[in-house]
Write a protein that holds these residues in place. Structure first.
Motif, mmCIF file in Angstrom:
data_model
loop_
_atom_site.group_PDB
_atom_site.id
_atom_site.type_symbol
_atom_site.label_atom_id
_atom_site.label_comp_id
_atom_site.label_asym_id
_atom_site.label_seq_id
_atom_site.Cartn_x
_atom_site.Cartn_y
_atom_site.Cartn_z
ATOM 1 N N PHE A 151 -3.693 -1.409 8.778
ATOM 2 C CA PHE A 151 -3.996 -0.611 7.584
ATOM 3 C C PHE A 151 -3.042 -0.841 6.420
ATOM 4 O O PHE A 151 -2.777 0.054 5.623
ATOM 5 C CB PHE A 151 -4.033 0.878 7.932
ATOM 6 C CG PHE A 151 -5.002 1.208 9.038
ATOM 7 C CD1 PHE A 151 -6.285 0.659 9.033
ATOM 8 C CD2 PHE A 151 -4.633 2.031 10.069
ATOM 9 C CE1 PHE A 151 -7.180 0.943 10.049
ATOM 10 C CE2 PHE A 151 -5.519 2.323 11.093
ATOM 11 C CZ PHE A 151 -6.801 1.777 11.085
ATOM 12 N N ALA A 152 -2.502 -2.053 6.344
ATOM 13 C CA ALA A 152 -1.667 -2.371 5.175
ATOM 14 C C ALA A 152 -2.556 -2.425 3.941
ATOM 15 O O ALA A 152 -3.703 -2.869 4.006
ATOM 16 C CB ALA A 152 -0.976 -3.718 5.397
ATOM 17 N N PHE B 167 -4.213 2.545 2.146
ATOM 18 C CA PHE B 167 -4.062 3.965 1.815
ATOM 19 C C PHE B 167 -3.170 4.176 0.596
ATOM 20 O O PHE B 167 -2.227 3.431 0.357
ATOM 21 C CB PHE B 167 -3.501 4.722 3.014
ATOM 22 C CG PHE B 167 -4.487 4.781 4.149
ATOM 23 C CD1 PHE B 167 -5.561 5.656 4.096
ATOM 24 C CD2 PHE B 167 -4.354 3.932 5.248
ATOM 25 C CE1 PHE B 167 -6.490 5.695 5.127
ATOM 26 C CE2 PHE B 167 -5.275 3.971 6.274
ATOM 27 C CZ PHE B 167 -6.341 4.851 6.218
ATOM 28 N N ASN B 168 -3.508 5.255 -0.152
ATOM 29 C CA ASN B 168 -2.728 5.633 -1.331
ATOM 30 C C ASN B 168 -1.814 6.809 -1.038
ATOM 31 O O ASN B 168 -0.854 7.035 -1.765
ATOM 32 C CB ASN B 168 -3.662 6.033 -2.486
ATOM 33 C CG ASN B 168 -4.724 4.988 -2.762
ATOM 34 O OD1 ASN B 168 -5.874 5.139 -2.366
ATOM 35 N ND2 ASN B 168 -4.327 3.922 -3.438
ATOM 36 N N LEU B 169 -2.173 7.587 0.006
ATOM 37 C CA LEU B 169 -1.435 8.821 0.284
ATOM 38 C C LEU B 169 -1.287 8.993 1.790
ATOM 39 O O LEU B 169 -2.087 8.458 2.565
ATOM 40 C CB LEU B 169 -2.193 10.032 -0.274
ATOM 41 C CG LEU B 169 -2.475 10.054 -1.778
ATOM 42 C CD1 LEU B 169 -3.492 11.151 -2.104
ATOM 43 C CD2 LEU B 169 -1.191 10.267 -2.571
ATOM 44 N N THR B 170 -0.260 9.770 2.172
ATOM 45 C CA THR B 170 -0.082 10.084 3.595
ATOM 46 C C THR B 170 0.024 11.590 3.774
ATOM 47 O O THR B 170 0.532 12.300 2.907
ATOM 48 C CB THR B 170 1.208 9.449 4.146
ATOM 49 O OG1 THR B 170 2.297 9.822 3.300
ATOM 50 C CG2 THR B 170 1.107 7.936 4.208
ATOM 51 N N MET B 171 -0.457 12.041 4.925
ATOM 52 C CA MET B 171 -0.269 13.439 5.315
ATOM 53 C C MET B 171 0.230 13.439 6.748
ATOM 54 O O MET B 171 -0.424 12.897 7.639
ATOM 55 C CB MET B 171 -1.578 14.220 5.236
ATOM 56 C CG MET B 171 -1.390 15.692 5.573
ATOM 57 S SD MET B 171 -2.914 16.549 5.919
ATOM 58 C CE MET B 171 -3.559 16.753 4.316
ATOM 59 N N SER B 172 1.429 14.000 6.933
ATOM 60 C CA SER B 172 1.966 14.066 8.289
ATOM 61 C C SER B 172 3.036 15.153 8.351
ATOM 62 O O SER B 172 3.289 15.839 7.362
ATOM 63 C CB SER B 172 2.541 12.706 8.707
ATOM 64 O OG SER B 172 3.919 12.615 8.423
ATOM 65 N N ASP C 251 2.754 -1.338 3.447
ATOM 66 C CA ASP C 251 3.108 -1.569 4.851
ATOM 67 C C ASP C 251 3.215 -0.226 5.564
ATOM 68 O O ASP C 251 4.303 0.303 5.768
ATOM 69 C CB ASP C 251 4.436 -2.343 4.919
ATOM 70 C CG ASP C 251 4.749 -2.822 6.324
ATOM 71 O OD1 ASP C 251 4.057 -2.371 7.275
ATOM 72 O OD2 ASP C 251 5.676 -3.628 6.487
ATOM 73 N N LEU C 252 2.064 0.305 5.933
ATOM 74 C CA LEU C 252 2.026 1.624 6.567
ATOM 75 C C LEU C 252 2.782 1.625 7.895
ATOM 76 O O LEU C 252 3.401 2.613 8.266
ATOM 77 C CB LEU C 252 0.572 2.058 6.776
ATOM 78 C CG LEU C 252 0.356 3.481 7.267
ATOM 79 C CD1 LEU C 252 0.870 4.507 6.267
ATOM 80 C CD2 LEU C 252 -1.125 3.732 7.551
ATOM 81 N N HIS D 187 -8.411 10.371 9.620
ATOM 82 C CA HIS D 187 -7.475 10.759 10.681
ATOM 83 C C HIS D 187 -7.201 9.550 11.576
ATOM 84 O O HIS D 187 -8.127 8.907 12.074
ATOM 85 C CB HIS D 187 -8.062 11.916 11.500
ATOM 86 C CG HIS D 187 -7.132 12.443 12.535
ATOM 87 N ND1 HIS D 187 -7.384 12.321 13.888
ATOM 88 C CD2 HIS D 187 -5.936 13.068 12.425
ATOM 89 C CE1 HIS D 187 -6.381 12.860 14.561
ATOM 90 N NE2 HIS D 187 -5.489 13.325 13.710
ATOM 91 N N GLN D 188 -5.931 9.270 11.749
ATOM 92 C CA GLN D 188 -5.483 8.045 12.407
ATOM 93 C C GLN D 188 -6.054 7.836 13.811
ATOM 94 O O GLN D 188 -6.463 6.742 14.173
ATOM 95 C CB GLN D 188 -3.944 8.040 12.439
ATOM 96 C CG GLN D 188 -3.300 7.089 13.422
ATOM 97 C CD GLN D 188 -3.531 5.608 13.094
ATOM 98 O OE1 GLN D 188 -3.924 5.274 11.980
ATOM 99 N NE2 GLN D 188 -3.304 4.757 14.071
ATOM 100 N N LYS D 189 -6.063 8.901 14.623
ATOM 101 C CA LYS D 189 -6.393 8.758 16.049
ATOM 102 C C LYS D 189 -7.731 8.036 16.269
ATOM 103 O O LYS D 189 -7.824 7.119 17.083
ATOM 104 C CB LYS D 189 -6.438 10.158 16.683
ATOM 105 C CG LYS D 189 -6.417 10.169 18.191
ATOM 106 C CD LYS D 189 -5.033 9.942 18.721
ATOM 107 C CE LYS D 189 -5.023 9.893 20.245
ATOM 108 N NZ LYS D 189 -3.681 9.550 20.743
ATOM 109 N N GLU D 190 -8.752 8.437 15.532
ATOM 110 C CA GLU D 190 -10.080 7.850 15.738
ATOM 111 C C GLU D 190 -10.171 6.442 15.150
ATOM 112 O O GLU D 190 -10.951 5.624 15.633
ATOM 113 C CB GLU D 190 -11.163 8.740 15.122
ATOM 114 C CG GLU D 190 -11.353 10.074 15.835
ATOM 115 C CD GLU D 190 -10.215 11.052 15.567
ATOM 116 O OE1 GLU D 190 -9.634 11.004 14.472
ATOM 117 O OE2 GLU D 190 -9.890 11.846 16.475
#
Ligand code: NAG
Ligand code: NAG
Ligand code: NAG
Ligand code: NAG
Length: 345
Positions: free
Chosen positions: A133-134, A137-142, A338-339, A93-96
């Motif tokens: 974070f470039a 990650f392989n996947l995104t959830m949003s 390039d997230l 989770h991005q926030k932390e």
């Protein structure tokens, strides 16, 4: 004898055959309600490891939680890091990560085929730095429709039960609830302009008119219109201000956020008024007053309720379990090189 048509049919058959023969181990299934789902052709359970809980708040994961709560089979959601080597997908989770309360375990070697998933429901203005974070990650959830897993704040489901009556006991023309008032926000500028033409009743910390959560919806139900103004304007960023406050409160939402097309793609037809559709706030004010004075036209904005109902989504476990329903349709090989560029639109 219609050549173009026959060509298209042939092309379609070839494409389908390629899909079926490509052997990726899944079948695309189109469900009755028109959404595309994927069914697994093997029954191995999928293991989802949540590396840390969003906002530090853990939910119980005892038993087969995805099955018991959401009737999603074969989905093993765990939060013990010792499961790292067994995990098909590891969720961060991005926030932390942004606040450095948590770190990516870059010292660990990922088992072959394991994918790392970036999860965030906040807009780029509020989710913190992702440049670091470039290539991770392989996947995104949003909430984005083009994320690998889309988890909107709310969605429509077919209405099957009783249709609740439109609340007609209205005492305020336009209402707004705002706690975090920032005069540089676009929404504050629009509010100021619009309030020159219509009376806007404002609740929330900013006006020292705190509205307890238990009174939120009943208060909004007495307003003809509710300003569902997002705190920042980004692609697909449509929050509970629309889904819960306006739709469940029973006021017509006046929306400020992404362009009208983004709303039209997910919201009920003829259910909202978009600020961008008016040349001036004077025009918008005049339109709202006319609508409130015309019961027939006003009620038309609630016709959608005969066919659709709103489902809110607030439990992180539901979002994690949802990964399994999409698992066999997820891209097999993918890296977000390039997230920052992907997320900041
Ligand atoms: C790897 O990093 C994680 C997160 O910083 C830490 O918890 C873990 O102890 C480290 N493991 C090894 C084997 O160094
Ligand atoms: C559509 O149906 C599928 C499977 O029956 C279900 O998982 C999904 O949540 C439904 N979507 C909507 C919008 O009702
Ligand atoms: C209408 O709202 C007022 C408060 O504004 C309340 O006192 C009254 O009971 C409501 N009437 C109905 C029929 O709900
Ligand atoms: C996931 O991303 C990592 C880091 O860029 C990459 O090495 C790996 O090949 C990717 N895995 C898959 C299955 O796409």
């Amino acid at each position: 004898l219609n050549y173009p048509h026959n060509h298209m049919t042939l092309l379609y058959l070839i494409v389908c055959a390629i899909c079926l023969l490509s052997g990726t181990g899944y079948l695309e299934t189109r469900t009755k309600n028109g959404t595309t789902g994927c069914a697994s052709t093997n029954n191995r359970p999928v293991t989802i490891l949540l590396w840390h809980w969003p906002f530090g708040k853990a939910y119980p994961l005892d038993g087969d939680v995805c099955w018991h709560l959401y009737k999603i089979p074969g989905c093993n959601v765990v939060d013990h890091r010792s499961e790292f080597l067994n995990a098909d997908i590891v969720v961060f989770h991005q926030k932390e990560l942004a606040s450095k309360k948590q770190k990516l375990p870059l010292n660990l070697t990922r088992p072959l085929g394991q994918r790392w998933l970036w999860m965030s429901l906040e807009s780029p203005q509020n989710h913190g730095n992702v440049r670091q974070f470039a290539n991770v990650f392989n996947l995104t959830m949003s909430y984005r429709r083009d994320a690998d897993i889309t988890v909107p704040y709310g969605e429509l489901q077919p209405q099957d039960g009783e249709i609740d009556d439109v609340v007609t006991n209205k005492t305020s023309l336009v209402c707004w609830v705002v706690s975090n008032f920032n005069r540089r926000h676009k929404r504050s500028v629009i509010y100021r302009q619009l309030s020159a033409f219509v009376k806007i009743t404002v609740y929330g910390r900013w006006k020292k008119a705190h509205l307890p959560a238990a009174k939120l919806l009943s208060t909004i139900s007495r307003c003809y219109f509710y300003l569902a103004f997002e705190n920042s304007v980004f692609k697909d960023y449509i929050t509970e201000k629309l889904w819960r406050n306006a739709y469940l409160g029973g006021a017509i939402p006046v929306v400020l956020g992404p362009p009208p097309e983004d709303y039209k793609a997910v919201a009920p037809p003829h259910s909202f008024i978009h600020v961008n559709d008016f040349a001036s706030m004077k025009d918008l004010g005049t339109y709202l007053q006319g609508l409130a004075a015309d019961a027939m036209r006003y009620k038309e904005f609630f016709r959608w309720r005969r066919e659709w109902k709103v489902k809110l989504s607030t439990d992180w476990r539901e979002r994690l379990c949802k990964i399994c329903t999409k698992y066999h349709c997820l891209p097999q090989r993918k890296v977000y090189t390039d997230l920052h560029a992907w997320s900041n639109v």
